[in-house]
Scaffold this motif. Structure first.
Motif, PDB file in Angstrom:
ATOM      1  N   UNK A  11       1.098  -1.397  -0.210  1.00 30.70           N
ATOM      2  CA  UNK A  11      -0.198  -0.042   0.164  1.00 30.70           C
ATOM      3  C   UNK A  11       0.725   1.471   0.093  1.00 30.70           C
ATOM      4  N   UNK A  12       0.333   2.367  -0.920  1.00 33.75           N
ATOM      5  CA  UNK A  12       1.349   3.568  -0.486  1.00 33.75           C
ATOM      6  C   UNK A  12       1.033   4.378   0.177  1.00 33.75           C
ATOM      7  N   UNK A  13       0.096   4.039   1.143  1.00 33.84           N
ATOM      8  CA  UNK A  13       0.140   5.200   2.299  1.00 33.84           C
ATOM      9  C   UNK A  13       1.556   4.248   2.774  1.00 33.84           C
ATOM     10  N   UNK A  14       1.180   3.131   3.083  1.00 35.21           N
ATOM     11  CA  UNK A  14       2.763   2.856   3.688  1.00 35.21           C
ATOM     12  C   UNK A  14       3.855   2.370   3.241  1.00 35.21           C
ATOM     13  N   UNK A  15       4.230   1.909   2.192  1.00 32.18           N
ATOM     14  CA  UNK A  15       5.487   1.144   1.351  1.00 32.18           C
ATOM     15  C   UNK A  15       6.269   2.315   1.363  1.00 32.18           C
ATOM     16  N   UNK A  16       7.542   2.103   2.107  1.00 31.72           N
ATOM     17  CA  UNK A  16       8.455   3.592   2.228  1.00 31.72           C
ATOM     18  C   UNK A  16       8.922   3.703   0.826  1.00 31.72           C
ATOM     19  N   UNK A  17       9.252   4.686   0.520  1.00 33.03           N
ATOM     20  CA  UNK A  17       9.995   5.105  -0.509  1.00 33.03           C
ATOM     21  C   UNK A  17      10.915   4.110  -1.300  1.00 33.03           C
ATOM     22  N   UNK A  18      11.287   3.826  -2.652  1.00 33.88           N
ATOM     23  CA  UNK A  18      12.718   3.155  -2.917  1.00 33.88           C
ATOM     24  C   UNK A  18      12.839   3.830  -3.554  1.00 33.88           C
ATOM     25  N   UNK A  19      14.409   3.776  -4.294  1.00 33.00           N
ATOM     26  CA  UNK A  19      15.151   4.631  -5.042  1.00 33.00           C
ATOM     27  C   UNK A  19      14.442   4.919  -6.902  1.00 33.00           C
ATOM     28  N   UNK A  20      14.252   3.862  -6.982  1.00 31.49           N
ATOM     29  CA  UNK A  20      12.951   3.843  -7.833  1.00 31.49           C
ATOM     30  C   UNK A  20      12.345   4.896  -8.373  1.00 31.49           C
ATOM     31  N   UNK A  81      -6.426   4.095   9.664  1.00 36.68           N
ATOM     32  CA  UNK A  81      -5.381   5.226  10.219  1.00 36.68           C
ATOM     33  C   UNK A  81      -6.453   6.728  10.435  1.00 36.68           C
ATOM     34  N   UNK A  82      -6.485   7.271  10.843  1.00 38.87           N
ATOM     35  CA  UNK A  82      -7.277   8.471  10.816  1.00 38.87           C
ATOM     36  C   UNK A  82      -6.604   9.440   9.775  1.00 38.87           C
ATOM     37  N   UNK A  83      -5.155   9.570   9.763  1.00 33.21           N
ATOM     38  CA  UNK A  83      -4.558  10.915   8.739  1.00 33.21           C
ATOM     39  C   UNK A  83      -5.451  10.610   7.765  1.00 33.21           C
ATOM     40  N   UNK A  84      -5.319   9.261   6.869  1.00 32.20           N
ATOM     41  CA  UNK A  84      -5.598   8.412   5.867  1.00 32.20           C
ATOM     42  C   UNK A  84      -7.299   9.343   5.962  1.00 32.20           C
ATOM     43  N   UNK A  85      -8.239   9.347   6.445  1.00 31.74           N
ATOM     44  CA  UNK A  85      -9.559   9.748   6.154  1.00 31.74           C
ATOM     45  C   UNK A  85      -9.645  11.368   5.792  1.00 31.74           C
ATOM     46  N   UNK A  86      -8.391  11.719   6.788  1.00 29.92           N
ATOM     47  CA  UNK A  86      -8.850  13.268   6.438  1.00 29.92           C
ATOM     48  C   UNK A  86      -8.569  13.742   5.251  1.00 29.92           C
ATOM     49  N   UNK A  87      -7.471  12.900   5.004  1.00 30.03           N
ATOM     50  CA  UNK A  87      -6.478  13.704   3.100  1.00 30.03           C
ATOM     51  C   UNK A  87      -8.442  13.252   2.452  1.00 30.03           C
ATOM     52  N   UNK A  88      -8.505  11.136   2.569  1.00 28.65           N
ATOM     53  CA  UNK A  88      -9.818  11.335   1.715  1.00 28.65           C
ATOM     54  C   UNK A  88     -10.901  12.746   1.929  1.00 28.65           C
ATOM     55  N   UNK A 138      -1.470  19.046   4.599  1.00 28.15           N
ATOM     56  CA  UNK A 138      -0.817  19.560   6.139  1.00 28.15           C
ATOM     57  C   UNK A 138      -1.588  18.560   7.480  1.00 28.15           C
ATOM     58  N   UNK A 139      -2.694  18.637   7.294  1.00 33.09           N
ATOM     59  CA  UNK A 139      -3.447  18.039   8.556  1.00 33.09           C
ATOM     60  C   UNK A 139      -3.040  16.740   8.269  1.00 33.09           C
ATOM     61  N   UNK A 140      -3.065  16.422   6.872  1.00 27.65           N
ATOM     62  CA  UNK A 140      -2.675  14.328   7.025  1.00 27.65           C
ATOM     63  C   UNK A 140      -1.306  14.315   7.561  1.00 27.65           C
ATOM     64  N   UNK A 141      -0.500  14.755   7.186  1.00 25.46           N
ATOM     65  CA  UNK A 141       1.183  15.318   7.189  1.00 25.46           C
ATOM     66  C   UNK A 141       1.550  14.976   8.585  1.00 25.46           C
ATOM     67  N   UNK A 142       0.693  16.190   9.837  1.00 27.02           N
ATOM     68  CA  UNK A 142       0.768  15.935  11.324  1.00 27.02           C
ATOM     69  C   UNK A 142       0.257  14.787  11.656  1.00 27.02           C
ATOM     70  N   UNK A 143      -1.063  14.151  11.585  1.00 29.01           N
ATOM     71  CA  UNK A 143      -1.738  13.290  11.955  1.00 29.01           C
ATOM     72  C   UNK A 143      -0.859  12.003  11.761  1.00 29.01           C
ATOM     73  N   UNK A 144      -0.030  12.358  10.531  1.00 27.54           N
ATOM     74  CA  UNK A 144       0.444  10.563  10.483  1.00 27.54           C
ATOM     75  C   UNK A 144       1.762  10.895  10.937  1.00 27.54           C
ATOM     76  N   UNK A 217       8.992  13.334   3.290  1.00 30.22           N
ATOM     77  CA  UNK A 217       8.766  11.866   2.136  1.00 30.22           C
ATOM     78  C   UNK A 217       9.168  10.572   2.182  1.00 30.22           C
ATOM     79  N   UNK A 218       9.098  10.036   3.089  1.00 33.23           N
ATOM     80  CA  UNK A 218       9.300   8.740   3.590  1.00 33.23           C
ATOM     81  C   UNK A 218       8.955   7.486   2.903  1.00 33.23           C
ATOM     82  N   UNK A 219       7.335   8.489   2.516  1.00 35.86           N
ATOM     83  CA  UNK A 219       6.981   6.896   2.173  1.00 35.86           C
ATOM     84  C   UNK A 219       6.125   7.320   0.696  1.00 35.86           C
ATOM     85  N   UNK A 220       5.989   6.234  -0.037  1.00 33.56           N
ATOM     86  CA  UNK A 220       5.136   6.719  -1.661  1.00 33.56           C
ATOM     87  C   UNK A 220       4.134   7.833  -1.393  1.00 33.56           C
ATOM     88  N   UNK A 221       3.445   7.557  -0.534  1.00 33.21           N
ATOM     89  CA  UNK A 221       2.537   8.608  -0.852  1.00 33.21           C
ATOM     90  C   UNK A 221       2.457   9.806  -0.051  1.00 33.21           C
TER      91      UNK A 221
END
Length: 684
Positions: A11-20, A81-88, A138-144, A217-221
């Motif tokens: 899931x892009x909301x949990x997957x760490x960003x890779x070099x690619x 995760x509450x942060x995802x619902x705020x972004x949605x 920004x609200x999503x970023x702080x809540x995550x 930007x540690x996670x893909x999302x």
């Protein structure tokens, strides 16, 4: 439902960003910047104002945001995760505001409500969605952030989603009210207003900085949200600062940037969905394969359990039958001198003796199947055994059949009883001959095989490890699945009455299981059959020397006056043994179980030898009795007898060298000979 403590990394909301992922994001940023630099000098150039472009752009934005919100809600339901619902919720608010902007821009309802649906209302709504979405990000970023993230309880998921939907509608309603009344209260108009554009520009820039500093930007999302806000920043710069009026080239370019920016998260999530769907299809295929393998393993396990149960019953019957044969054989042998030369009586006694001998052979076959036969295993080269045995196989098969040996020269060594091994190969060859109606080709092959955990799991009787596979293949009629399922059962045969006992393959099965191996059959009707014996390969050992010829029996057996303790729970067998020993001049004392035998040994120090059955009632068998007797009387001679010995003598069926074993049934002279050998070794 997935535990949020261990979310799926796909899931892009949990997957760490890779070099690619970073390379792709940087490429998108570079392309966007190049496009911006190319369009910026011409941003103030006037183009015809196309209502259709604005309508198509708003429709595309609304659809993209609505789908993105739905996918984010799906991830919220999975991860809670509450942060995802705020972004949605932010995407839903933006969708509703854009729909209002679309209605105002289209002027479809301007005739009915000219004060509500007009260009100024549309300008206010454009300003609102450009400012509101960065705030939700920004609200999503702080809540995550770690320590700030909150997990919604399972039983509150759908209630929370409903509350989020109501909140989005409420915020959109407030925005619509502000847009309508703002247009009335601000007569100079917001369309083309530089201050409004600068405000949206500043909010977006600040949101981008806060998002990056908060998430890194540690996670893909998070990474793609940074790219979205960057494209959003370029959109406002082109459409609000450089091309300030609808119809300017910058306005058109900015709207295109906004549409592309909104598409980035959706594209990433659709790609994620496709990947998950592909993984799901692959997992379903693997589950189907595993279910089929499990079904095969369960069937094989049921077959193995059935064979084990049949073996236990068969072994018990053979043991009891051996006791009966011991009485019959002993009685017949002692009866002969009493017949007084009566030819008819002697002939009838001979018939009875022959029948008893056939019964003895039958019990040996049954004990072989039930893995309770006495074995004499050694380290052997299967290739050598097969080559040495080939002439006998050829005579058994006849000249009409061809034998082909396909032996791997580096196959290695196995631990087997040579006689049992040769009997197993001969049984397989004879069965193959019968399956070919007496004419065809039989191939005997050896191969090294290494089974891993996965291969071994397909056969519940197999253990991972190194094996030597000895196979016998024929070009006969083959077997169907129903026949294969029963082929090793004792007395099961497809041959006509009188053409086979049904014990040949049962002996093969018992031999292989006694040698810690397993058997497989590959066959289909009309395609011949291949039976493989998998025997554990022995590493780092030398081949045992071949056994020499058996010594001729000694003519004299008696050694009068020596006292023998006879331990036997069957009264008939006990009586025959006592009478036999006394006839040969030995004195006897008796016991019917281990505790009585130990008492006799303690009471009478004259006992020179203990002759005991192995299988006895009570808590101590004959082998355990022998060990206890040796502790009490180390010099005591011991001779054990049984109808079967597996289990009672340990996993390798071995006994100390100075403890003799006499298999039931036995002739009286065999008993006397073994007693003499133990009491006076080396004397004639």
């Amino acid at each position: 439902m997935m535990d949020p403590a261990s979310p799926a990394p796909l899931l892009i909301s949990t997957a760490p960003t890779r070099t690619a992922d970073r390379y792709i994001a940087v490429a998108v940023v570079i392309v966007s910047a190049v496009g911006f630099l190319a369009a910026a000098p011409y941003a103030a150039v006037s183009w015809p104002r196309m209502i259709s472009f604005a309508l198509a752009n708003d429709t595309g934005l609304a659809l993209i945001n609505m789908i993105t919100a739905a996918l984010l809600i799906g991830q919220f339901v999975q991860l809670r995760k509450r942060s995802l619902l705020v972004l949605a919720c932010g995407y839903n608010v933006m969708t509703l505001v854009i729909v209002g902007h679309l209605l105002a821009s289209a002027r479809l309802l301007q005739g009915a409500w000219p004060d509500v649906f007009n260009p100024e209302t549309a300008a206010w709504m454009s300003f609102q969605w450009h400012c509101l979405f960065p705030v939700f990000v920004v609200a999503y970023a702080f809540l995550s952030r770690p320590g700030w993230e909150r997990i919604v309880a399972h039983d509150r998921i759908f209630r929370t989603v409903a509350v989020s939907a109501v909140a989005a509608i409420g915020i959109a309603a407030v925005c619509a009210s502000v847009a309508i009344f703002g247009a009335r209260a601000y007569p100079d108009g917001l369309e083309g207003n530089l201050a409004a554009a600068e405000t949206a520009w500043a909010v977006t820039a600040l949101s981008l900085i806060l998002l990056f500093l908060t998430t890194r930007a540690r996670r893909v999302l998070d990474m793609w949200l940074c790219v979205v806000l960057f494209a959003w920043f370029l959109d406002i710069t082109l459409s609000g600062l450089l091309g300030r009026q609808p119809g300017h080239l910058g306005w058109y370019a900015g709207r295109i940037y906004g549409l592309l920016a909104a598409s980035l998260i959706l594209a990433a999530m659709l790609l994620e969905t496709g990947t998950l769907y592909a993984r799901l299809i692959a997992a379903m295929g693997e589950m189907r394969d595993q279910a089929e393998a499990l079904s095969r393993s369960e069937a094989a396990l049921r077959q193995a359990q059935k064979m084990e149960a049949i073996g236990q019953i068969t072994g018990g019957v053979a043991h009891d039958f051996n006791n009966l044969l011991t009485v019959i054989v002993g009685s017949l042998d002692m009866l002969r001198p009493l017949l007084g030369g009566d030819a008819r009586a002697m002939r009838l006694a001979g018939y009875a003796t022959d029948a008893a001998a056939k019964g003895e052979q039958l019990t040996k076959q049954l004990l072989s199947f039930s893995r309770r036969q006495m074995l004499n295993p050694g380290i052997r080269d299967p290739n050598r055994l097969i080559r040495d045995f080939e002439p006998l196989i050829g005579r058994a098969l006849g000249e009409a059949n061809e034998i082909v040996l396909d032996l791997d020269p580096a196959v290695g060594l196995v631990r087997v009883d040579p006689a049992q091994f040769e009997a197993a190969i001969l049984n397989l060859a004879v069965n193959a001959r019968d399956a070919m109606d007496g004419r065809g080709t039989i191939t005997i092959a050896t191969r090294q095989v290494t089974l891993g955990a996965r291969e071994a799991a397909e056969n519940p009787e197999a253990e991972p490890g190194a094996y030597i596979a000895v196979s016998v293949s024929d070009t006969g009629t083959g077997m169907d699945a129903a026949t294969i399922a029963r082929v090793f059962e004792p007395f099961f045969t497809t041959k006509p009455v009188g053409k086979g006992s049904g014990l040949g393959l049962s002996l093969v099965y018992g031999f292989v299981k006694s040698s810690d191996g397993f058997v497989t059959i590959d066959s289909k009707p009309g395609e011949g059959a291949t039976i493989r014996l998998f025997l554990p390969r022995v590493e780092g050992a030398e081949e045992s020397p071949a056994a020499g010829p058996a010594a001729a029996p000694e003519p004299e057996y008696s050694m009068a006056g020596e006292l023998i303790l006879v331990v036997e729970d069957d009264p008939n067998v006990l009586e025959i043994v006592v009478e036999t020993l006394e006839e040969f001049g030995y004195a006897t004392v008796t016991a019917t179980d281990a505790s009585e035998a130990l008492a006799r040994l303690k009471e009478d120090s004259r006992i020179a030898l203990m002759f005991s059955d192995i299988v006895m009632p009570g808590g101590m068998n004959g082998a355990q009795l022998a060990a206890a007797a040796r502790e009490m009387r180390p010099e005591l001679k011991i001779l054990l007898t049984t109808g079967y010995a597996a289990g009672a003598l340990g996993p390798d069926h071995a006994t100390p060298d100075d403890i003799g074993i006499l298999a039931k049934p036995y002739m009286p002279e065999n008993l006397a000979q073994r007693v003499r050998q133990l009491l006076r070794p080396g004397q004639s």
